[in-house]
Design a protein around this motif. Structure first.
Motif, PDB file in Angstrom:
ATOM      1  N   LEU A  12       0.947  -1.291  -0.041  1.00  0.00           N
ATOM      2  CA  LEU A  12       0.001  -0.180   0.106  1.00  0.00           C
ATOM      3  C   LEU A  12       0.840   1.207  -0.052  1.00  0.00           C
ATOM      4  N   HIS A  13       1.744   1.243   0.698  1.00  0.00           N
ATOM      5  CA  HIS A  13       2.877   2.229   0.843  1.00  0.00           C
ATOM      6  C   HIS A  13       3.431   2.529  -0.493  1.00  0.00           C
ATOM      7  N   ALA A  14       3.973   1.675  -1.174  1.00  0.00           N
ATOM      8  CA  ALA A  14       4.571   1.644  -2.575  1.00  0.00           C
ATOM      9  C   ALA A  14       3.423   2.299  -3.494  1.00  0.00           C
ATOM     10  N   ARG A  15       2.089   1.850  -3.401  1.00  0.00           N
ATOM     11  CA  ARG A  15       1.181   2.507  -4.426  1.00  0.00           C
ATOM     12  C   ARG A  15       0.817   3.886  -3.964  1.00  0.00           C
ATOM     13  N   LEU A  16       0.905   4.213  -2.656  1.00  0.00           N
ATOM     14  CA  LEU A  16       0.899   5.678  -2.362  1.00  0.00           C
ATOM     15  C   LEU A  16       2.261   6.423  -3.006  1.00  0.00           C
ATOM     16  N   SER A  17       3.434   5.989  -2.887  1.00  0.00           N
ATOM     17  CA  SER A  17       4.607   6.570  -3.256  1.00  0.00           C
ATOM     18  C   SER A  17       4.682   6.819  -4.861  1.00  0.00           C
ATOM     19  N   ALA A  18       3.865   6.129  -5.573  1.00  0.00           N
ATOM     20  CA  ALA A  18       3.810   6.321  -6.957  1.00  0.00           C
ATOM     21  C   ALA A  18       2.979   7.784  -7.228  1.00  0.00           C
ATOM     22  N   LEU A  19       2.315   8.277  -6.292  1.00  0.00           N
ATOM     23  CA  LEU A  19       1.483   9.318  -6.467  1.00  0.00           C
ATOM     24  C   LEU A  19       2.180  10.733  -6.320  1.00  0.00           C
ATOM     25  N   PRO A  20       1.965  11.572  -6.927  1.00  0.00           N
ATOM     26  CA  PRO A  20       2.947  13.067  -6.797  1.00  0.00           C
ATOM     27  C   PRO A  20       2.863  13.638  -5.562  1.00  0.00           C
ATOM     28  N   ALA A  21       2.258  13.282  -4.520  1.00  0.00           N
ATOM     29  CA  ALA A  21       2.513  13.555  -3.135  1.00  0.00           C
ATOM     30  C   ALA A  21       3.817  12.995  -2.672  1.00  0.00           C
ATOM     31  N   THR A  22       4.369  13.373  -1.539  1.00  0.00           N
ATOM     32  CA  THR A  22       5.278  12.845  -1.004  1.00  0.00           C
ATOM     33  C   THR A  22       4.610  11.896   0.030  1.00  0.00           C
ATOM     34  N   ALA A  23       5.034  10.457  -0.062  1.00  0.00           N
ATOM     35  CA  ALA A  23       4.372   9.489   0.808  1.00  0.00           C
ATOM     36  C   ALA A  23       5.472   8.717   2.062  1.00  0.00           C
ATOM     37  N   ALA A  77      -8.704  22.654  -3.794  1.00  0.00           N
ATOM     38  CA  ALA A  77      -8.489  21.958  -5.043  1.00  0.00           C
ATOM     39  C   ALA A  77      -7.556  20.968  -4.855  1.00  0.00           C
ATOM     40  N   GLY A  78      -6.389  21.170  -4.381  1.00  0.00           N
ATOM     41  CA  GLY A  78      -5.240  20.220  -3.928  1.00  0.00           C
ATOM     42  C   GLY A  78      -5.499  19.314  -3.322  1.00  0.00           C
ATOM     43  N   PHE A  79      -6.238  19.746  -2.163  1.00  0.00           N
ATOM     44  CA  PHE A  79      -6.761  18.512  -1.180  1.00  0.00           C
ATOM     45  C   PHE A  79      -7.737  17.290  -2.000  1.00  0.00           C
ATOM     46  N   ASP A  80      -8.455  17.854  -2.630  1.00  0.00           N
ATOM     47  CA  ASP A  80      -9.726  17.162  -3.645  1.00  0.00           C
ATOM     48  C   ASP A  80      -8.820  16.523  -4.415  1.00  0.00           C
ATOM     49  N   ALA A  81      -7.926  16.783  -5.204  1.00  0.00           N
ATOM     50  CA  ALA A  81      -6.999  16.152  -6.257  1.00  0.00           C
ATOM     51  C   ALA A  81      -6.260  14.856  -5.604  1.00  0.00           C
ATOM     52  N   LEU A  82      -5.704  15.330  -4.254  1.00  0.00           N
ATOM     53  CA  LEU A  82      -4.661  14.481  -3.497  1.00  0.00           C
ATOM     54  C   LEU A  82      -5.872  13.066  -3.127  1.00  0.00           C
ATOM     55  N   CYS A  83      -7.163  13.541  -2.580  1.00  0.00           N
ATOM     56  CA  CYS A  83      -7.864  12.280  -2.093  1.00  0.00           C
ATOM     57  C   CYS A  83      -8.258  11.458  -3.437  1.00  0.00           C
ATOM     58  N   ALA A  84      -8.689  12.250  -4.346  1.00  0.00           N
ATOM     59  CA  ALA A  84      -9.020  11.580  -5.535  1.00  0.00           C
ATOM     60  C   ALA A  84      -7.967  10.482  -6.075  1.00  0.00           C
ATOM     61  N   SER A  85      -6.796  10.719  -6.111  1.00  0.00           N
ATOM     62  CA  SER A  85      -5.717  10.067  -6.562  1.00  0.00           C
ATOM     63  C   SER A  85      -5.370   8.812  -5.558  1.00  0.00           C
ATOM     64  N   ILE A  86      -5.676   9.245  -4.432  1.00  0.00           N
ATOM     65  CA  ILE A  86      -5.715   7.961  -3.611  1.00  0.00           C
ATOM     66  C   ILE A  86      -6.635   6.953  -3.858  1.00  0.00           C
ATOM     67  N   GLY A  87      -7.928   7.568  -3.944  1.00  0.00           N
ATOM     68  CA  GLY A  87      -8.900   6.585  -4.275  1.00  0.00           C
ATOM     69  C   GLY A  87      -8.722   5.675  -5.738  1.00  0.00           C
ATOM     70  N   THR A  88      -8.224   6.415  -6.704  1.00  0.00           N
ATOM     71  CA  THR A  88      -7.935   5.879  -7.897  1.00  0.00           C
ATOM     72  C   THR A  88      -6.659   4.843  -7.776  1.00  0.00           C
ATOM     73  N   ALA A  89      -5.725   5.183  -7.020  1.00  0.00           N
ATOM     74  CA  ALA A  89      -4.498   4.263  -6.669  1.00  0.00           C
ATOM     75  C   ALA A  89      -4.947   3.021  -6.118  1.00  0.00           C
ATOM     76  N   ILE A  90      -6.213   3.118  -5.288  1.00  0.00           N
ATOM     77  CA  ILE A  90      -6.772   1.849  -4.415  1.00  0.00           C
ATOM     78  C   ILE A  90      -7.436   0.986  -5.109  1.00  0.00           C
ATOM     79  N   ALA A  91      -8.416   1.720  -6.111  1.00  0.00           N
ATOM     80  CA  ALA A  91      -9.391   1.277  -6.929  1.00  0.00           C
ATOM     81  C   ALA A  91      -8.831   0.297  -8.034  1.00  0.00           C
ATOM     82  N   ALA A  92      -7.427   0.859  -8.429  1.00  0.00           N
ATOM     83  CA  ALA A  92      -6.675   0.183  -9.698  1.00  0.00           C
ATOM     84  C   ALA A  92      -6.388  -1.307  -9.413  1.00  0.00           C
ATOM     85  N   ASP A  93      -6.342  -1.501  -8.289  1.00  0.00           N
ATOM     86  CA  ASP A  93      -6.144  -2.970  -7.711  1.00  0.00           C
ATOM     87  C   ASP A  93      -6.524  -3.139  -6.042  1.00  0.00           C
TER      88      ASP A  93
END
Length: 139
Positions: A12-23, A77-93
């Motif tokens: 899960l941490h590796a999936r979050l690390s692939a996002l633009p935010a620092t994980a 807007a940044g917070f909304d985009a960050l939350c959406a990216s987390i959801g996308t990363a989890i939903a991908a697999d």
């Protein structure tokens, strides 16, 4: 050899690390929040398992937490985009590569945190429920 629980959390941490935010994992919030935001994965708690017999199996609904933090003039807007990216990363697999039966994030409850002399922070804890089964609660 790492336990199934540790392997799932590391994945899960590796999936979050692939996002633009620092994980980060289990760290404290740094003094400066990067422009794309910061995510801190907390291991959380596995809770009480349901146990089945013959063969013995422990079914967990592990509650991990992701702290999501953004700062700046456009933090909504940044917070909304960050939350959406987390959801996308989890939903991908949702099985995290077959390691767990299902992973699902719950809705965040954002708060604005004032910072003296700087732009306020927008932050939330996002619970992630990880469903998995193991033959031993310590394995």
């Amino acid at each position: 050899m790492p336990t199934l629980r540790e392997t799932i959390l590391a994945t899960l941490h590796a999936r979050l690390s692939a996002l633009p935010a620092t994980a980060l994992r289990g760290d404290v919030l740094p003094e400066r929040v990067p422009p794309d935001g910061i995510l801190i994965l907390r291991d959380g708690a596995p809770g009480e398992p349901e146990v089945t017999l013959s063969p013995v199996a422990y079914h967990y609904q592990h509650r991990a937490e992701i702290e999501a933090v953004v700062q700046g003039a456009d933090r909504d807007a940044g917070f909304d985009a960050l939350c959406a990216s987390i959801g996308t990363a989890i939903a991908a697999d949702r099985t995290l590569g077959g390691l767990c039966d299902w992973a699902e994030a719950e809705a965040p409850r954002p708060v604005d945190l004032p910072v003296e002399g700087a732009a306020s922070l927008k932050a939330a804890v996002i619970p992630v429920i990880l469903h998995y089964t193991t033959a031993d609660p310590l394995a």
